[in-house]
Scaffold this motif. Structure first.
Motif, short mmCIF file in Angstrom:
data_model
loop_
_atom_site.label_atom_id
_atom_site.label_comp_id
_atom_site.label_asym_id
_atom_site.label_seq_id
_atom_site.Cartn_x
_atom_site.Cartn_y
_atom_site.Cartn_z
N ARG A 185 40.32 29.55 38.59
CA ARG A 185 39.78 30.51 39.54
C ARG A 185 39.53 31.83 38.85
N LEU A 186 38.73 32.69 39.51
CA LEU A 186 38.59 34.06 39.06
C LEU A 186 39.90 34.80 39.33
N SER A 187 40.26 35.68 38.41
CA SER A 187 41.49 36.45 38.58
C SER A 187 41.35 37.46 39.71
N PRO A 188 42.45 38.02 40.17
CA PRO A 188 42.38 39.06 41.23
C PRO A 188 41.54 40.26 40.83
N THR A 189 41.35 40.48 39.51
CA THR A 189 40.52 41.59 39.07
C THR A 189 39.05 41.19 38.94
N PHE A 190 38.75 39.92 39.17
CA PHE A 190 37.40 39.38 39.20
C PHE A 190 36.65 39.50 37.88
N ASN A 191 37.36 39.67 36.77
CA ASN A 191 36.67 39.83 35.48
C ASN A 191 37.14 38.82 34.43
N TYR A 203 48.92 30.55 33.91
CA TYR A 203 49.54 30.29 32.61
C TYR A 203 48.55 30.43 31.46
N TRP A 204 47.28 30.68 31.75
CA TRP A 204 46.28 30.90 30.71
C TRP A 204 45.10 31.62 31.31
N SER A 205 44.43 32.45 30.51
CA SER A 205 43.23 33.14 30.99
C SER A 205 42.23 33.27 29.86
N THR A 206 40.99 33.46 30.24
CA THR A 206 39.91 33.62 29.26
C THR A 206 39.92 34.99 28.61
N GLY A 207 40.66 35.93 29.19
CA GLY A 207 40.54 37.31 28.76
C GLY A 207 39.37 37.97 29.47
N ASN A 208 39.32 39.27 29.45
CA ASN A 208 38.32 40.01 30.21
C ASN A 208 36.90 39.73 29.72
N TRP A 209 35.98 39.81 30.66
CA TRP A 209 34.55 39.69 30.36
C TRP A 209 34.06 41.01 29.80
N THR A 210 33.45 40.98 28.62
CA THR A 210 33.01 42.22 27.97
C THR A 210 31.56 42.56 28.28
N GLY A 211 30.89 41.66 28.97
CA GLY A 211 29.46 41.82 29.17
C GLY A 211 28.68 40.85 28.34
N SER A 213 30.81 38.23 26.38
CA SER A 213 31.69 37.08 26.18
C SER A 213 33.04 37.38 26.80
N PHE A 214 33.91 36.34 26.78
CA PHE A 214 35.29 36.51 27.23
C PHE A 214 36.15 36.76 25.99
N VAL A 215 37.04 37.75 26.08
CA VAL A 215 37.81 38.19 24.92
C VAL A 215 38.61 37.05 24.31
N GLY A 216 39.27 36.25 25.14
CA GLY A 216 40.16 35.21 24.63
C GLY A 216 39.48 33.94 24.21
N VAL A 217 38.24 33.72 24.62
CA VAL A 217 37.55 32.47 24.29
C VAL A 217 36.12 32.80 23.87
N TYR A 226 24.49 27.76 25.70
CA TYR A 226 24.42 28.17 27.09
C TYR A 226 24.62 29.68 27.18
N THR A 227 24.17 30.24 28.29
CA THR A 227 24.23 31.68 28.48
C THR A 227 24.88 31.99 29.82
N PHE A 228 25.86 32.89 29.80
CA PHE A 228 26.54 33.31 31.02
C PHE A 228 25.82 34.51 31.62
N SER A 229 25.87 34.60 32.92
CA SER A 229 25.40 35.79 33.62
C SER A 229 26.42 36.12 34.69
N PHE A 230 26.44 37.38 35.11
CA PHE A 230 27.41 37.80 36.11
C PHE A 230 26.77 38.82 37.03
N ALA A 231 27.30 38.93 38.21
CA ALA A 231 26.82 39.90 39.18
C ALA A 231 28.00 40.66 39.76
#
Length: 837
Positions: A185-191, A203-211, A213-217, A226-231
């Motif tokens: 799921r998305l974290s409570p901070t939605f990022n 128990y695991w997270s991708t790390g914050n979205w930098t715009g 990529s995700f810091v941890g992955v 593939y390309t991610f997009s966010f709103a």
């Protein structure tokens, strides 16, 4: 019912004769029984299915049927969505998928009733099944009122919009689609994305979205895949989606676009797969968390988690699976219970199981007492299942609740002096078989470095014990190996009469197992002084791993002075036998490319797929065997070095074969998996060129001069970098090869033999480069290669090779081939042209 809708249904009936209308047009039956619907380009299929078994075949495991969506092109069904995962149907023949007159989608069965219904608020009048795998209900105005993309199960597909309300929940087991314990799921901070246990414990997270990529992955965002997009990031309205970059015509046909998927696996890991249309195989791009034991609660109460085991969970001594049937289906959540029932009569003992940790918070009682006092306090409390004690501080922590998912402290950062003691029953302990001790010692070993010694001790204990051969076989069941007697193998090999080959540690003979008429290869260890260590290394290394590109170890013999290893027989021998320019057998390009990819996958599994990194240390054509279909199997693990996941490199004495050994190893530096990458690159050049890397011209009878040694890699690397691939590829193919594959394969080889190990790609990346998943750019010329070609001095300070000189005719030649150039000999370090075949 609108005329347009009736017309649409008639068209569907024409295109899909599997549908029918009920009386009075009150219900539209979309699917009935074993009928299915394909998406427009036949990418996805919609229908009823029964899950396959967990052993890899297609046999059903139950009579439960589900409505789902799966890839139509995959040889083994890969399900991406399940409707009635909470309520399966038992009678598929009469089960239907219907669009009701009230505008709902239902799964109906006369025996079970309505087992699933869409939750759309507005009534639907139509449906469509898109090539993205989305089942869509539309209203009167044609807009969606319900989508399977908004109600996912365990799979995130391209184009699927993920919001704060979206949750991906794993299957219960690989063969049970009911909701499991793990969700994304998305974290409570939605990022960032989080993996959760029971929907509450992250128990695991991708790390914050930098715009970007995700810091941890960082692997999670690869632009050419593939390309991610966010709103609206960082808000409750945040949403993420990704699209897949279309394949070029050379990668896939227009009707089979590049496919990708993210999955929350039943073991609690998030995995990302890409589809290879050429091999028709799903390649795992990455998985997190890498250590399965970091998945919260994976092994349940009193279950022991070990990344060293094929299956991650085991029960510690004195305990057994609470639900053996569930464990057989890879559901370990029920954990372990006492083998002989609960006891509280004060006669229990305590088993020291090591410096271990567990998941969650267990209520404890803390005391400052000696270990003996700690034991007495625990024995006096029937709710005490064990205790931690620190001999230095005398801190006693009693466990008043069964700990969950026990694991070695090596899975954690830092170490302590706390030792965990688990309550056991003394009167039952003497009745346990040797096999129980073996399972405990093999699974609860403090570190992988002592696993070989542990097995050796066990072999001695087994030899001294007066157990039957059957009990010995049971004892080694944890290694999935059979214990052979010397008499059995002597008979199987007809007195070791048919020799297949000979290596540094002994000869290999062909044999036939009497009970199954199966051909095997039996390696008899003969090298004085080193055989025992090699024997332990090979048994411990591959006794518990299985991969399609690794030679299978069937069993072994350790009887008196006899040390023998029994493998699957490879009828087409080793790759080395096909690399002679005079060999009558010529491998086609298709076979060579398949061997290259298969070998890379086998090595990548050792490095990244096993729960403890295994460095092979001796990759060369002689150790790449070919089965009846010329599929590559990596073999000969006698020199392998096992490295814990907490270590990036290991110091080892020089191993391997000259000509394939990485420069940093010869210099005495600690090695990493990149040593295998270097050896693979050297082997890859031989496979491409159809020649050995060292070629010696045979002098005439009257020629007193030494034969000239010609070194293929320097010349080949130079031509590859300059784009002259056709000069490097085996001329005996007469141009019958795939130029794109050859260019990719040759360029990868040069990347692998870079003298700086940090520049070499990891083997997992090598696989993706060979398969075309990762772009392969032109590599820089290796400094060592340049020096060999030009005859200049090479100062490899970065690799600890300071002062190495290639102009002396030695030094660098030793690194490349292990062959010195004696005074008066003629040596060529990659001249303008290769010698004639």
């Amino acid at each position: 019912m609108p005329c347009a809708y009736v017309l649409h249904l008639l068209i569907l009936l024409f295109l899909f004769p599997i549908s029918a209308c009920a009386k009075n047009n009150k219900v539209f039956i979309i699917i009935k029984g074993n009928q299915t619907i394909l998406s427009f380009q036949s990418i996805f299929r919609l229908g009823f299915f029964i899950p396959s078994s967990t052993n890899g075949d297609s046999s059903p495991t139950s009579s439960n049927w589900y409505l789902g969506i799966w890839y139509a092109s995959s040889p083994k069904p890969v399900y991406v969505w399940v409707a009635n995962r909470n309520r399966p149907v038992s009678d598929p023949d009469s089960s239907t998928l219907e669009l009701t007159s009230t505008g709902y989608l239902i799964v109906n069965n006369p025996r079970d009733g309505v087992v699933w219904q869409s939750d759309n608020k507005d009534p639907a009048t139509d449906f469509r099944f898109s090539d993205s795998g989305n089942l869509i209900l539309t209203g009167h105005d044609g807009s969606p009122v319900w989508q399977s993309f908004q109600n996912p199960t365990d799979t995130w597909l391209p184009g699927m919009n993920v919001t704060a309300q979206t949750a991906f929940t794993s299957w219960r087991t690989p063969s049970d689609p009911s909701p499991g314990f793990y969700s994304l799921r998305l974290s409570p901070t939605f990022n960032e994305f989080q993996l959760l246990h029971n929907g509450t414990t992250p128990y695991w997270s991708t790390g914050n979205w930098t715009g970007d990529s995700f810091v941890g992955v960082p692997e999670m965002t690869v632009p050419y895949i593939y390309t991610f997009s966010f709103a609206n990031p960082y808000t409750p309205a945040a949403s993420f989606r990704y699209i897949v970059t279309p394949s070029s015509s050379s990668d896939a046909s227009p009707r089979e676009p590049r496919l990708s998927r993210f999955v929350v696996d039943s073991n609690g890991q998030m995995e990302q797969f890409t589809w290879d249309p050429q091999t028709r195989y799903w390649n795992m791009f990455w998985s997190q968390p890498e250590d399965r034991c970091r998945v919260h609660g994976l092994c349940g109460r009193l279950g022991f988690c070990s990344s060293k085991l094929v299956e991650p969970c085991a029960c510690i001594r004195g305990f057994r699976p609470e639900n053996a049937a569930a464990w057989g289906s890879k559901d370990y959540s029920d954990g372990c219970s006492r083998e002989y029932g609960e006891s509280c009569d004060g006669r229990d003992t305590f088993e020291a199981v090591g410096d271990l940790r567990y998941d969650g918070v267990v209520e404890t009682s803390r005391l400052q007492v000696s270990r003996s006092s700690c034991e007495k306090n625990c024995l006096g409390d029937c709710s005490c299942v064990g205790f931690y004690h620190n001999d230095k501080s005398n801190l006693c922590k009693m466990l008043l609740e069964a700990p969950m998912n026990i694991k070695n402290s090596s899975s954690w950062t830092g170490t302590t002096d706390d030792v965990l003691y688990i309550r056991d029953q003394i009167e039952k302990s003497s009745k346990r078989s040797v096999s129980r001790a073996i399972i405990v010692l093999c699974s609860v070993a403090g570190s992988i470095s002592v696993l070989g010694s542990t097995l050796f001790v066990l072999l001695i204990l087994l030899r001294k014990s007066k157990k039957t051969k059957k009990e010995e076989e049971d004892g080694f069941a944890v290694l999935n190996l059979k214990v052979f007697s010397f008499k059995e193998l002597h008979k199987a090999t007809n007195g070791f009469s048919e020799k297949l080959g000979h290596g540094g540690f002994g000869a290999v003979f062909k044999g036939t197992l009497q009970d199954s008429s199966t051909f095997v290869a039996v390696k008899r260890l003969e090298r004085p002084g080193s055989g025992e260590g090699e024997f332990r290394a090979e048994v411990c290394t591959i006794g518990n791993i299985q991969h399609v590109n690794l030679v299978r170890l069937r069993g072994f013999c350790s009887e008196n002075l006899h040390r023998l290893l029994v493998y699957d027989y490879m009828p087409n021998g080793s790759l080395s036998s096909y690399l002679s320019r005079t060999s009558p057998d010529l491998l086609t390009w298709e076979t060579r490319f398949r061997i290259a990819v298969g070998t890379a996958k086998g090595i990548a599994y050792l490095h990244e797929g096993c729960r403890d990194c295994i460095i092979h240390c001796d990759i060369k054509p002689e150790n790449i065997l070919l089965d009846s279909d010329y599929n590559a199997k990596v073999s000969d693990f006698g020199l392998a070095k096992l490295v814990g996941r907490d270590f990036s490199r290991v110091l080892a004495t020089m191993r391997g074969t000259w000509g394939y050994v990485a420069p940093e190893w010869i210099s005495g530096l600690p090695i990493t998996t990149k040593a295998d990458v270097y050896s693979f690159g050297m082997t890859l050049l031989e496979l491409i060129g159809g020649r050995r890397n060292v070629v010696s011209d045979t002098p005439g009878e009257k020629d007193e001069k030494e034969p000239e040694k010609w070194f293929f890699p320097p010349w080949a690397a130079r031509e590859i970098i300059q784009g002259n691939i056709d000069l490097v590829v085996d001329s005996r193919l007469n141009g019958e090869y795939n130029n794109e594959e050859a260019t990719r394969m040759a360029t990868v080889a040069v990347w692998c033999i870079q003298d700086n190990e940090e520049i070499r790609p990891a083997m997992g990346t090598v696989v993706k480069m060979l398969e075309g998943v990762v772009e392969v750019t032109v590599p820089p010329p290796p400094k060592l290669i340049q020096a060999l070609v030009s005859g200049d001095s090479y100062n490899g300070v970065g690799n600890g090779l300071s002062g190495t000189s290639c102009s002396e005719g030695r030094g660098c030649s030793d690194l490349m081939t292990g062959l010195s150039s004696p005074t008066g000999s003629r040596s060529s370090f990659g001249g303008k042209h290769p010698p004639s075949p």
